[in-house]
Every structure is written in structure tokens, then in C-alpha cells.
Design a protein around this motif. Structure first.
Motif, mmCIF file in Angstrom:
data_model
loop_
_atom_site.group_PDB
_atom_site.id
_atom_site.type_symbol
_atom_site.label_atom_id
_atom_site.label_comp_id
_atom_site.label_asym_id
_atom_site.label_seq_id
_atom_site.Cartn_x
_atom_site.Cartn_y
_atom_site.Cartn_z
ATOM 1 N N ALA A 171 -4.708 5.855 12.032
ATOM 2 C CA ALA A 171 -5.434 4.714 11.471
ATOM 3 C C ALA A 171 -6.067 3.886 12.575
ATOM 4 O O ALA A 171 -5.517 3.772 13.670
ATOM 5 N N PRO A 172 -7.218 3.305 12.319
ATOM 6 C CA PRO A 172 -7.841 2.438 13.307
ATOM 7 C C PRO A 172 -7.002 1.200 13.522
ATOM 8 O O PRO A 172 -6.168 0.835 12.690
ATOM 9 N N ILE A 198 0.864 -1.184 0.000
ATOM 10 C CA ILE A 198 0.000 0.000 0.000
ATOM 11 C C ILE A 198 0.898 1.231 0.000
ATOM 12 O O ILE A 198 1.745 1.393 0.877
ATOM 13 N N ARG A 199 0.717 2.075 -0.979
ATOM 14 C CA ARG A 199 1.552 3.271 -1.097
ATOM 15 C C ARG A 199 1.069 4.355 -0.139
ATOM 16 O O ARG A 199 0.000 4.258 0.438
ATOM 17 N N ASP A 238 1.971 -4.907 14.795
ATOM 18 C CA ASP A 238 1.102 -3.734 14.958
ATOM 19 C C ASP A 238 1.787 -2.445 14.524
ATOM 20 O O ASP A 238 1.203 -1.370 14.631
ATOM 21 N N ALA A 239 3.014 -2.535 14.050
ATOM 22 C CA ALA A 239 3.802 -1.343 13.722
ATOM 23 C C ALA A 239 3.080 -0.349 12.817
ATOM 24 O O ALA A 239 3.147 0.865 13.058
ATOM 25 N N PRO A 240 2.377 -0.775 11.758
ATOM 26 C CA PRO A 240 1.722 0.213 10.877
ATOM 27 C C PRO A 240 0.611 1.002 11.570
ATOM 28 O O PRO A 240 0.222 2.070 11.103
ATOM 29 N N TYR A 241 0.109 0.472 12.675
ATOM 30 C CA TYR A 241 -1.017 1.116 13.353
ATOM 31 C C TYR A 241 -0.584 2.006 14.520
ATOM 32 O O TYR A 241 -1.402 2.664 15.137
ATOM 33 N N GLU A 277 -6.904 5.334 2.341
ATOM 34 C CA GLU A 277 -8.337 5.318 2.634
ATOM 35 C C GLU A 277 -8.992 4.017 2.171
ATOM 36 O O GLU A 277 -9.926 3.522 2.805
ATOM 37 N N ARG A 278 -8.493 3.448 1.070
ATOM 38 C CA ARG A 278 -9.101 2.228 0.547
ATOM 39 C C ARG A 278 -8.608 0.970 1.256
ATOM 40 O O ARG A 278 -9.394 0.092 1.610
ATOM 41 N N TYR A 279 -7.284 0.893 1.484
ATOM 42 C CA TYR A 279 -6.703 -0.358 1.957
ATOM 43 C C TYR A 279 -6.274 -0.347 3.415
ATOM 44 O O TYR A 279 -6.132 -1.408 4.030
ATOM 45 N N GLY A 280 -5.998 0.829 3.985
ATOM 46 C CA GLY A 280 -5.498 0.880 5.354
ATOM 47 C C GLY A 280 -4.121 1.514 5.395
ATOM 48 O O GLY A 280 -3.627 2.032 4.392
ATOM 49 N N PRO A 281 -3.463 1.487 6.564
ATOM 50 C CA PRO A 281 -2.143 2.119 6.713
ATOM 51 C C PRO A 281 -1.160 1.664 5.649
ATOM 52 O O PRO A 281 -1.148 0.486 5.273
ATOM 53 N N TYR A 282 -0.352 2.611 5.158
ATOM 54 C CA TYR A 282 0.604 2.263 4.108
ATOM 55 C C TYR A 282 1.607 1.238 4.622
ATOM 56 O O TYR A 282 1.883 1.124 5.820
#
Length: 250
Positions: A241-242, A75-76, A233-236, A83-88
Motif C-alpha cells: 500500500a502507498p 476496512i475489511r 504507520d503500522a497499516p502501511y 482498493e477503495r479505502y486503503g490498507p485494511y
């Protein structure tokens, strides 16, 4: 003037070779130099967990069937992607991927955060007959996966090879790889608790294809899909982001 210089350069063998070497050196430096700062650029993820043998087998099936040719796993940082896929995607999320499956082709959606988004039943139905759940899908069916017993005898060698590449599988993980692959999809097994002991309490232990009588390639592929984006959990963290979705309910 530039045209004249270029014509003279082309007629000079040594000069032309030196020019090629210089151009290649600049390109190589641009690619190699960032690697010297990799310790500062790759994020830390102390909670990063390893693929279980079943998930690894599913990843191998994913590669074997060419799923990466139509689905990216990266995810870029663009707003519409997030918004479509979640955290980059973060580099650390692929630290144990050999090879990485970032991809660039999106005939189908990106799968970097597909884990937990749909139920196991949805994945099985989608893989069996994609148009049953996505009417306009052009994805081929993979119904035979549910009829094909998963080969587990070679999984210790897979884990051993990955350890040689830097993935920190322990001796116990390698020794128990075959039984762990079976046990993860057979929760009623008397030794199934060993999977969570070796890979962490968040390891998903259940019948993934809704057939408890044997462990199939469908079990493995669904187990792999359900863990994508859930190894850390690093991207969150430190983002708006939720939190990652909970495990799916069958």
C-alpha cells in the motif's frame, strides 16, 4: 429419532437446563479463547500516538451526533475494500478507542482512512451543507457546529477517565488538556508549541474551521476526522500500500 430425543429433552427440566448450559459454554469458549492469545494477535505499534484533547473532543461530538450509525471505521481485508479505502484496519489502531467505533452500517463511506484525504475547507463545507460537495448525499447538515463554542473545561476529567481505562495520558497531558485543546486550533497562541511537545511533532496545529476568533465544535470534529488512520504507520508497513497521505493543505 432426533425428534423423539428433542421432545424428551424438553420435558425434562434438569436435562433442558443442562443442555442450555452446555450450548452456552461452547459459545462462550469460542468467544473467550482467542483472548488468551491477544498478545500474539494484536500488532505492535511503537509509534502509536494518543488523541489530543481537541481530537478527543471531536470524537465525543462524532459519537454524540450519531455519526457512527452511518459510517464504519473498519476496512475489511477484502480486495475491493482495500482498493477503495486503503490498507485494511488493524486491531492496534483501536487500542486507545473507548468505545471502539468499528461499526457495520455504511449509509456513508467508511472513514477509517479519511484523515488527510480532503482539506479542512472541504470538511467544513461538507458538514455545513453536505449536498454542496456531494450532490446526492443524504447526510444531515451540521452547520451549528461552527457557531457553537467548544467546551474545554471538562477535558482533564475525560483524559483522567481514559487513563483509568489504560490510555497512557501523563499528568502533564491531563493538567494541560483544556489549554491544549484551545492551542491546537489557535496556532498564534504563545503556548501552542506545548501541544506538539506533549503529543508529537506530527500533531496538526492550525485553525481547522478557518475562524481564528474562537475554538468551536467544528474545529474539534474536523481535527478528529483529519487524524483518522494517521495515529500510526503500522497499516502501511510491510505492505504494497502507498504511504499515508500528507497533511491536507487548507
Amino acid at each position: 429419532m432426533a425428534e423423539l430425543f428433542h421432545r424428551k429433552l424438553e420435558r425434562s427440566t434438569i436435562g433442558f437446563v443442562l443442555a442450555i448450559v452446555a450450548a452456552a459454554s461452547v459459545g462462550g469458549l469460542v468467544e473467550i479463547a482467542p483472548l488468551f492469545t491477544i498478545d500474539e494477535t494484536v500488532e505492535k505499534a511503537p509509534d502509536m500516538r494518543l488523541y489530543t484533547p481537541l481530537e478527543l473532543a471531536g470524537r465525543n461530538i462524532y459519537v454524540r451526533e450519531g455519526c457512527y450509525a452511518c459510517h464504519s471505521q473498519m476496512i475489511r481485508t477484502l480486495q475491493d475494500e482495500v482498493e477503495r479505502y486503503g490498507p485494511y484496519s488493524l486491531a492496534v489502531e483501536s487500542k486507545y478507542d473507548h468505545p471502539m467505533l468499528w461499526g457495520s452500517k455504511r449509509t456513508g463511506p467508511d472513514l477509517a482512512r479519511i484523515g488527510g484525504k480532503y482539506s479542512d475547507f472541504w470538511h467544513v463545507a461538507h458538514l455545513t451543507n453536505p449536498r454542496e460537495v456531494v450532490p446526492d448525499s443524504n447526510m444531515p447538515a451540521y452547520s451549528w457546529l461552527a457557531r457553537t463554542a467548544l467546551r474545554v473545561d471538562d477535558l482533564p476529567l475525560h483524559l483522567k477517565a481514559l487513563r483509568a481505562a489504560g490510555v497512557p495520558y501523563t499528568d502533564a497531558m491531563i493538567e494541560n488538556a483544556s489549554i491544549d485543546a484551545y492551542d491546537q486550533a489557535t496556532p498564534e497562541s504563545s503556548t501552542s508549541s506545548g501541544v506538539a511537545d506533549r503529543y508529537g511533532k506530527e500533531t496538526q496545529v492550525r485553525v481547522f474551521d478557518d475562524v481564528a476568533t474562537e475554538v468551536t465544535e467544528m474545529d474539534a470534529l474536523v481535527a478528529y476526522l483529519q487524524v483518522l488512520g494517521r495515529l500510526t504507520d503500522a497499516p502501511y508497513k510491510n505492505t504494497a500500500a502507498p504511504q499515508k497521505p500528507p497533511g491536507p493543505v487548507k
